[in-house]
Design an enzyme around this catalytic site. Structure first.
Site, PDB file in Angstrom:
ATOM      1  N   GLU A 174       0.808  -1.228   0.000  1.00 19.08           N
ATOM      2  CA  GLU A 174       0.000   0.000   0.000  1.00 19.08           C
ATOM      3  C   GLU A 174       0.843   1.282   0.000  1.00 19.08           C
ATOM      4  O   GLU A 174       0.545   2.232   0.721  1.00 19.08           O
ATOM      5  CB  GLU A 174      -0.975   0.007   1.186  1.00 19.08           C
ATOM      6  N   ASN A 215       2.445  -5.113  -3.093  1.00 23.77           N
ATOM      7  CA  ASN A 215       1.050  -5.492  -2.864  1.00 23.77           C
ATOM      8  C   ASN A 215       0.200  -4.246  -2.619  1.00 23.77           C
ATOM      9  O   ASN A 215       0.612  -3.342  -1.890  1.00 23.77           O
ATOM     10  CB  ASN A 215       1.035  -6.383  -1.607  1.00 23.77           C
ATOM     11  N   HIS A 251      -9.775  -6.490  -2.159  1.00 21.61           N
ATOM     12  CA  HIS A 251     -10.875  -6.243  -1.221  1.00 21.61           C
ATOM     13  C   HIS A 251     -11.967  -5.533  -2.016  1.00 21.61           C
ATOM     14  O   HIS A 251     -11.803  -4.372  -2.402  1.00 21.61           O
ATOM     15  CB  HIS A 251     -10.413  -5.355  -0.062  1.00 21.61           C
ATOM     16  N   ASP A 281     -11.766 -10.492  -0.680  1.00 24.21           N
ATOM     17  CA  ASP A 281     -13.056 -10.631  -0.001  1.00 24.21           C
ATOM     18  C   ASP A 281     -14.032  -9.680  -0.687  1.00 24.21           C
ATOM     19  O   ASP A 281     -13.622  -8.760  -1.400  1.00 24.21           O
ATOM     20  CB  ASP A 281     -13.004 -10.445   1.522  1.00 24.21           C
TER      21      ASP A 281
HETATM   22  C1  XIL Z   1      -6.306  -6.372   8.520  1.00 24.17           C
HETATM   23  C2  XIL Z   1      -6.662  -7.545   9.433  1.00 24.17           C
HETATM   24  O1  XIL Z   1      -7.541  -8.392   8.744  1.00 24.17           O
HETATM   25  C3  XIL Z   1      -7.305  -7.055  10.704  1.00 24.17           C
HETATM   26  O2  XIL Z   1      -7.494  -8.140  11.620  1.00 24.17           O
HETATM   27  C4  XIL Z   1      -6.433  -5.987  11.351  1.00 24.17           C
HETATM   28  O3  XIL Z   1      -7.092  -5.459  12.491  1.00 24.17           O
HETATM   29  C5  XIL Z   1      -6.126  -4.875  10.376  1.00 24.17           C
HETATM   30  O4  XIL Z   1      -5.526  -5.422   9.211  1.00 24.17           O
HETATM   31  N1  XIL Z   1      -4.829  -4.769   3.889  1.00 24.17           N
HETATM   32  C6  XIL Z   1      -3.841  -5.561   4.382  1.00 24.17           C
HETATM   33  C7  XIL Z   1      -4.120  -6.437   5.570  1.00 24.17           C
HETATM   34  O5  XIL Z   1      -2.758  -5.643   3.779  1.00 24.17           O
HETATM   35  O6  XIL Z   1      -2.983  -6.612   6.371  1.00 24.17           O
HETATM   36  C8  XIL Z   1      -5.252  -5.900   6.393  1.00 24.17           C
HETATM   37  O7  XIL Z   1      -5.559  -6.847   7.417  1.00 24.17           O
HETATM   38  C9  XIL Z   1      -6.451  -5.611   5.531  1.00 24.17           C
HETATM   39  C10 XIL Z   1      -6.126  -4.578   4.490  1.00 24.17           C
END
Ligand code: XIL
Length: 373
Positions: A174, A215, A251, A281
């Site tokens: 990110e 990523n 996501h 997801d």
């Molecule tokens: C999220 C986890 O799922 C949560 O449990 C935590 O509180 C916050 O992070 N992008 C990412 C992941 O790269 O590491 C994140 O995971 C979701 C968004």
């Protein structure tokens, strides 16, 4: 333990097609085609079906659920050939105090995966979030040189510990903002934009054989963010920065399916890079209804089939698999139900859609696994 069957659902696939597909090499549980009872054929797990494609199929694993929930643990073993630590390999978890590492949960995850014949995706080395307080709270007092040394040391300690055991690492996560340009982060402020290339160099030194990924989210389609990542990575390739892969978190929301994902994958492949879907997801506005579940199934299907069809896409990982433990309700107000098993670990339409994709897509990966370009 015995749970209600969730895979007894009949697929919308003629038995003859199923028989032919499952008789193909690589589907461990496939019955010989002459067997009369075909009920167990439709029980093939995602993992078994993905084996035929030589595609590791993975999930993020939640440490607390792994410890406390036997059904969750069983599903991880049965359904997935790859696991990602949802939180326990993040900097705040691994190095809560400066120089004092806590490896217990991460080691447990890697050891369990190895015992189950699963690969591990390492997540994550450099990310602006879930950093330890000792680092963020001392931003002003740590000099640039010292900060650089801290970052190098962290990357090399973590990658070095699991050298040869973690197949894919998310090295930088990110780094681009949602409005264009690099995200304002402690890394950019202290080290300038060169921190990204340095992170890859340091990770590569620590494990030259690991596949190293950049990523990001909202980068599945050809769009501003993926264009910016593409330009940076193209420059890395030209200048010999050791980057191997582009990870698409994926996501998504059920009301939008990517339209240019294969094109996006292909342009990275043309640079010589592999790609992966790393955190899929598909959330929806609650409450759940049948229309939203179908829309969700369609988005999962687009994500999985785009990866399946491109041999440079080397793994597909969802960010969990059951709505029981998803991060979504805690993060997106009013939204949830983002995964393909419900809170009782029962299949939703998205699970059947993914199984259909795995069953019906022609495998494109040869015996030697993924190919670049
Ligand atoms: C999220 C986890 O799922 C949560 O449990 C935590 O509180 C916050 O992070 N992008 C990412 C992941 O790269 O590491 C994140 O995971 C979701 C968004």
């Amino acid at each position: 333990m015995l749970r209600p069957r969730r895979r007894g659902l009949r697929l919308a696939v003629p038995a003859i097609v199923l028989g032919a597909v499952l008789a193909a090499p690589g589907v461990a549980a496939a019955a010989p085609p002459h067997e009369a009872d075909t009920s167990h054929r439709t029980d093939a797990s995602l993992r078994q079906l993905a084996d035929r494609h030589r595609l590791p199929i993975g999930t993020a694993a939640d440490d607390a659920a792994l410890t406390s929930d036997a059904a969750y643990r069983e599903d991880i073993t049965t359904e997935f050939s790859s696991v990602t630590a949802e939180n326990v390999m993040k900097w705040e978890s691994l190095e809560p105090e400066r120089g004092q590492y806590d490896w217990a949960a991460a080691d447990r995850l890697v050891e369990t995966a190895e015992a189950n014949g699963q690969q591990v995706r390492g997540h994550v080395l450099i990310w602006h979030s879930q950093l330890p307080d000792w680092l963020t709270e001392n931003e002003a007092s740590i000099s640039t040189e010292e900060f650089r040394e801290i970052v190098r040391n962290h990357i090399q300690t973590v990658v070095g510990r699991y050298k040869g055991r973690i197949a894919e690492w998310d090295v930088v996560n990110e780094a681009f903002s949602d409005t264009g340009g690099l995200r304002d982060s402690i890394f950019l402020r202290k080290l300038g934009p060169g921190y990204i290339a340095d992170a890859f160099r340091w990770a590569h030194e620590a494990d030259p054989k690991a596949t190293l990924f950049y990523n990001d989210y909202s980068a599945e389609d050809v769009n501003r963010k993926s264009n910016e990542a593409y330009a940076l990575i193209k420059d890395f390739v030209a200048t010999g920065v050791p980057i191997d892969g582009f990870g698409m978190q994926a996501h998504h929301s059920a009301n939008y399916a990517p339209t240019t994902m294969r094109e996006n994958i292909q342009r990275f492949a043309a640079l010589g890079l592999v790609t992966a879907v790393t955190e899929a997801d598909v959330r929806m506005q609650l409450p759940v209804d049948g229309t939203k579940l179908q829309a969700q199934a369609n988005v999962f299907s687009v994500l999985l089939s785009s990866c399946l069809a491109e041999r440079s896409c080397i793994s597909f990982t969802s960010w969990g698999f059951t709505d029981k433990y998803s991060w979504v309700p805690n993060t997106f107000e009013g939204q949830g139900a983002a995964l393909f098993l419900d809170e009782n670990l029962q299949a939703k339409p998205a699970y059947e859609a993914m199984r259909n994709d795995l069953l019906l897509t022609e495998p494109v990966r040869g015996k030697r696994g993924h190919g670049r370009g």
